[in-house]
Every structure is written in C-alpha cells, then in structure tokens.
Design a protein around this motif. Structure first.
Motif, PDB file in Angstrom:
ATOM      1  N   ALA A  23     -12.698  36.492 -71.917  1.00 20.93           N
ATOM      2  CA  ALA A  23     -11.726  36.173 -71.600  1.00 20.93           C
ATOM      3  C   ALA A  23     -11.083  35.289 -71.028  1.00 20.93           C
ATOM      4  CB  ALA A  23     -11.046  37.606 -70.762  1.00 20.93           C
ATOM      5  N   TYR A  24     -12.231  33.961 -70.470  1.00 22.66           N
ATOM      6  CA  TYR A  24     -11.581  33.416 -69.342  1.00 22.66           C
ATOM      7  C   TYR A  24     -12.017  32.410 -70.178  1.00 22.66           C
ATOM      8  CZ  TYR A  24     -12.517  29.517 -66.743  1.00 22.66           C
ATOM      9  OH  TYR A  24     -11.956  28.154 -66.364  1.00 22.66           O
ATOM     10  N   ASP A  25     -13.504  33.077 -71.803  1.00 17.54           N
ATOM     11  CA  ASP A  25     -13.561  31.264 -71.921  1.00 17.54           C
ATOM     12  C   ASP A  25     -12.570  31.506 -72.962  1.00 17.54           C
ATOM     13  OD1 ASP A  25     -15.941  31.171 -70.747  1.00 17.54           O
ATOM     14  OD2 ASP A  25     -17.223  32.308 -71.773  1.00 17.54           O
ATOM     15  N   ARG A  26     -11.856  32.029 -73.977  1.00 15.83           N
ATOM     16  CA  ARG A  26     -11.219  32.483 -75.021  1.00 15.83           C
ATOM     17  C   ARG A  26     -10.252  31.479 -74.079  1.00 15.83           C
ATOM     18  NH1 ARG A  26     -13.253  37.327 -75.995  1.00 15.83           N
ATOM     19  NH2 ARG A  26     -11.661  38.442 -74.832  1.00 15.83           N
ATOM     20  N   TYR A  27      -9.468  32.256 -73.288  1.00 16.87           N
ATOM     21  CA  TYR A  27      -8.182  31.114 -72.302  1.00 16.87           C
ATOM     22  C   TYR A  27      -8.708  29.347 -72.512  1.00 16.87           C
ATOM     23  CZ  TYR A  27      -5.642  29.116 -68.785  1.00 16.87           C
ATOM     24  OH  TYR A  27      -5.201  28.365 -67.765  1.00 16.87           O
ATOM     25  N   VAL A  28      -9.755  29.228 -72.047  1.00 18.45           N
ATOM     26  CA  VAL A  28      -9.646  27.940 -72.037  1.00 18.45           C
ATOM     27  C   VAL A  28     -10.259  27.776 -73.105  1.00 18.45           C
ATOM     28  CG1 VAL A  28     -11.716  25.976 -70.958  1.00 18.45           C
ATOM     29  CG2 VAL A  28     -11.034  27.849 -69.358  1.00 18.45           C
ATOM     30  N   ALA A  29     -10.638  27.992 -74.554  1.00 18.50           N
ATOM     31  CA  ALA A  29     -10.230  27.326 -75.569  1.00 18.50           C
ATOM     32  C   ALA A  29      -9.135  27.084 -76.347  1.00 18.50           C
ATOM     33  CB  ALA A  29     -11.996  28.066 -76.163  1.00 18.50           C
ATOM     34  N   HIS A  30      -8.621  27.949 -76.170  1.00 20.24           N
ATOM     35  CA  HIS A  30      -7.118  28.380 -76.413  1.00 20.24           C
ATOM     36  C   HIS A  30      -6.067  27.005 -75.979  1.00 20.24           C
ATOM     37  CE1 HIS A  30      -2.983  29.764 -78.035  1.00 20.24           C
ATOM     38  NE2 HIS A  30      -2.701  29.917 -76.809  1.00 20.24           N
ATOM     39  N   ALA A  31      -6.437  27.097 -74.330  1.00 25.65           N
ATOM     40  CA  ALA A  31      -5.194  26.025 -73.397  1.00 25.65           C
ATOM     41  C   ALA A  31      -6.035  24.680 -74.174  1.00 25.65           C
ATOM     42  CB  ALA A  31      -5.654  26.584 -72.348  1.00 25.65           C
ATOM     43  N   ARG A  32      -7.197  24.124 -74.222  1.00 30.18           N
ATOM     44  CA  ARG A  32      -7.585  22.912 -74.306  1.00 30.18           C
ATOM     45  C   ARG A  32      -7.320  22.604 -76.509  1.00 30.18           C
ATOM     46  NH1 ARG A  32      -8.221  21.026 -70.045  1.00 30.18           N
ATOM     47  NH2 ARG A  32     -10.128  21.816 -69.335  1.00 30.18           N
ATOM     48  N   ALA A  33      -7.297  23.662 -76.932  1.00 31.82           N
ATOM     49  CA  ALA A  33      -6.827  23.306 -78.566  1.00 31.82           C
ATOM     50  C   ALA A  33      -5.443  23.089 -78.365  1.00 31.82           C
ATOM     51  CB  ALA A  33      -7.116  24.753 -79.301  1.00 31.82           C
ATOM     52  N   ARG A  34      -4.534  23.452 -77.656  1.00 37.61           N
ATOM     53  CA  ARG A  34      -3.439  23.399 -77.842  1.00 37.61           C
ATOM     54  C   ARG A  34      -2.282  21.593 -77.341  1.00 37.61           C
ATOM     55  NH1 ARG A  34       1.502  28.128 -76.093  1.00 37.61           N
ATOM     56  NH2 ARG A  34       2.315  26.377 -77.402  1.00 37.61           N
ATOM     57  N   ASP A  35      -3.190  21.818 -76.120  1.00 39.92           N
ATOM     58  CA  ASP A  35      -3.268  20.757 -75.359  1.00 39.92           C
ATOM     59  C   ASP A  35      -4.430  20.306 -74.727  1.00 39.92           C
ATOM     60  OD1 ASP A  35      -2.434  18.336 -73.786  1.00 39.92           O
ATOM     61  OD2 ASP A  35      -1.328  19.109 -72.981  1.00 39.92           O
ATOM     62  N   PRO A  36      -5.430  19.211 -75.057  1.00 41.89           N
ATOM     63  CA  PRO A  36      -6.455  19.088 -74.744  1.00 41.89           C
ATOM     64  C   PRO A  36      -6.869  17.841 -72.539  1.00 41.89           C
ATOM     65  CG  PRO A  36      -6.479  18.433 -76.512  1.00 41.89           C
ATOM     66  CD  PRO A  36      -4.550  18.200 -76.251  1.00 41.89           C
ATOM     67  N   ARG A  37      -5.309  18.331 -72.351  1.00 42.23           N
ATOM     68  CA  ARG A  37      -4.962  17.478 -71.606  1.00 42.23           C
ATOM     69  C   ARG A  37      -4.659  18.210 -70.569  1.00 42.23           C
ATOM     70  NH1 ARG A  37      -1.875  12.219 -72.373  1.00 42.23           N
ATOM     71  NH2 ARG A  37      -0.924  14.132 -74.054  1.00 42.23           N
ATOM     72  N   ALA A  38      -4.199  19.387 -70.814  1.00 41.12           N
ATOM     73  CA  ALA A  38      -3.652  20.120 -69.936  1.00 41.12           C
ATOM     74  C   ALA A  38      -4.417  20.786 -68.686  1.00 41.12           C
ATOM     75  CB  ALA A  38      -3.124  21.703 -70.839  1.00 41.12           C
ATOM     76  N   ASP A  39      -3.661  21.100 -67.892  1.00 38.20           N
ATOM     77  CA  ASP A  39      -4.086  21.347 -66.375  1.00 38.20           C
ATOM     78  C   ASP A  39      -4.731  23.567 -67.442  1.00 38.20           C
ATOM     79  OD1 ASP A  39      -4.789  19.113 -65.570  1.00 38.20           O
ATOM     80  OD2 ASP A  39      -2.502  20.015 -64.661  1.00 38.20           O
ATOM     81  N   VAL A  40      -5.666  23.537 -66.913  1.00 40.04           N
ATOM     82  CA  VAL A  40      -6.175  24.704 -66.916  1.00 40.04           C
ATOM     83  C   VAL A  40      -6.209  25.964 -65.641  1.00 40.04           C
ATOM     84  CG1 VAL A  40      -7.004  24.657 -69.178  1.00 40.04           C
ATOM     85  CG2 VAL A  40      -8.873  24.561 -67.127  1.00 40.04           C
ATOM     86  N   LEU A  41      -6.484  27.309 -65.602  1.00 33.88           N
ATOM     87  CA  LEU A  41      -6.613  27.944 -64.307  1.00 33.88           C
ATOM     88  C   LEU A  41      -8.056  27.937 -63.628  1.00 33.88           C
ATOM     89  CD1 LEU A  41      -3.806  30.839 -64.977  1.00 33.88           C
ATOM     90  CD2 LEU A  41      -3.682  28.924 -63.658  1.00 33.88           C
ATOM     91  N   GLY A  42      -8.535  27.728 -63.022  1.00 29.95           N
ATOM     92  CA  GLY A  42      -9.627  28.082 -62.619  1.00 29.95           C
ATOM     93  C   GLY A  42      -9.900  29.744 -62.501  1.00 29.95           C
ATOM     94  N   ARG A  43     -11.686  29.942 -62.818  1.00 28.77           N
ATOM     95  CA  ARG A  43     -11.076  31.752 -63.252  1.00 28.77           C
ATOM     96  C   ARG A  43     -10.577  32.147 -62.824  1.00 28.77           C
ATOM     97  NH1 ARG A  43     -15.135  32.789 -66.542  1.00 28.77           N
ATOM     98  NH2 ARG A  43     -15.772  35.288 -66.815  1.00 28.77           N
ATOM     99  N   ARG A  44     -11.209  31.713 -60.917  1.00 29.76           N
ATOM    100  CA  ARG A  44     -10.969  32.915 -59.837  1.00 29.76           C
ATOM    101  C   ARG A  44      -9.131  33.149 -60.233  1.00 29.76           C
ATOM    102  NH1 ARG A  44     -12.311  32.546 -53.900  1.00 29.76           N
ATOM    103  NH2 ARG A  44     -14.107  33.331 -54.821  1.00 29.76           N
ATOM    104  N   GLU A  45      -7.746  32.544 -60.148  1.00 34.37           N
ATOM    105  CA  GLU A  45      -7.053  32.162 -60.384  1.00 34.37           C
ATOM    106  C   GLU A  45      -6.509  32.963 -61.930  1.00 34.37           C
ATOM    107  OE1 GLU A  45      -3.177  32.395 -60.110  1.00 34.37           O
ATOM    108  OE2 GLU A  45      -4.659  31.791 -58.061  1.00 34.37           O
ATOM    109  N   PHE A  46      -7.093  32.839 -63.069  1.00 37.96           N
ATOM    110  CA  PHE A  46      -7.862  33.162 -64.128  1.00 37.96           C
ATOM    111  C   PHE A  46      -7.414  35.014 -63.881  1.00 37.96           C
ATOM    112  CE2 PHE A  46      -9.399  35.268 -68.186  1.00 37.96           C
ATOM    113  CZ  PHE A  46      -8.000  35.058 -69.049  1.00 37.96           C
ATOM    114  N   GLU A  47      -8.294  35.002 -63.087  1.00 38.23           N
ATOM    115  CA  GLU A  47      -8.864  36.466 -62.747  1.00 38.23           C
ATOM    116  C   GLU A  47      -8.038  37.612 -62.357  1.00 38.23           C
ATOM    117  OE1 GLU A  47     -11.124  38.428 -64.476  1.00 38.23           O
ATOM    118  OE2 GLU A  47     -12.440  37.096 -65.720  1.00 38.23           O
TER     119      GLU A  47
END
Length: 65
Positions: A23-47
């Motif tokens: 799920a985290y990998d899908r989240y990061v891929a989705h966030a990067r696809a929408r905006d490559p420069r977007a800040d993504v949550l760390g794994r701990r915060e995501f979980e």
C-alpha cells in the motif's frame, strides 16, 4: 531454476498484498505520478494515518489482530 524464481516472486507479491506492505509503494507511486516534486509522507506517518482511517471507519470496526 526459473520456476523457483517465478514461484518466489508470486509468493512475495501475494505476501506484500496480503500484509498491506504494498500500500505504501502504491501511495508513493500515485503521489509521484500526480506531482513529481510533491512531498510524500514517510512510511511511519503513512501507516499511522492508514490505521487511524481504518479505526474510524464504522464498517471496519476495531480489530486488534
């Protein structure tokens, strides 16, 4: 040997999907696809947010395990 590798790859995929690790990998891929420069949550915060959302959903109910 290649059949063992394929079986191991299938098992790894299944395990990651069943455990929710993918799920985290899908989240990061989705966030990067929408905006490559977007800040993504760390794994701990995501979980943490994912678990909070699961616990708040009345359809899910609280499950300890």
């Amino acid at each position: 040997m290649s059949s063992i590798r394929r079986a191991a790859a299938r098992f790894r995929w299944f395990w990651r999907e069943a455990s929710g690790e993918a799920a985290y990998d899908r989240y990061v891929a989705h966030a990067r696809a929408r905006d490559p420069r977007a800040d993504v949550l760390g794994r701990r915060e995501f979980e943490r947010r994912r678990m909070d959302a699961r616990e708040a959903d009345p359809r899910e109910g609280f499950r300890c395990c």
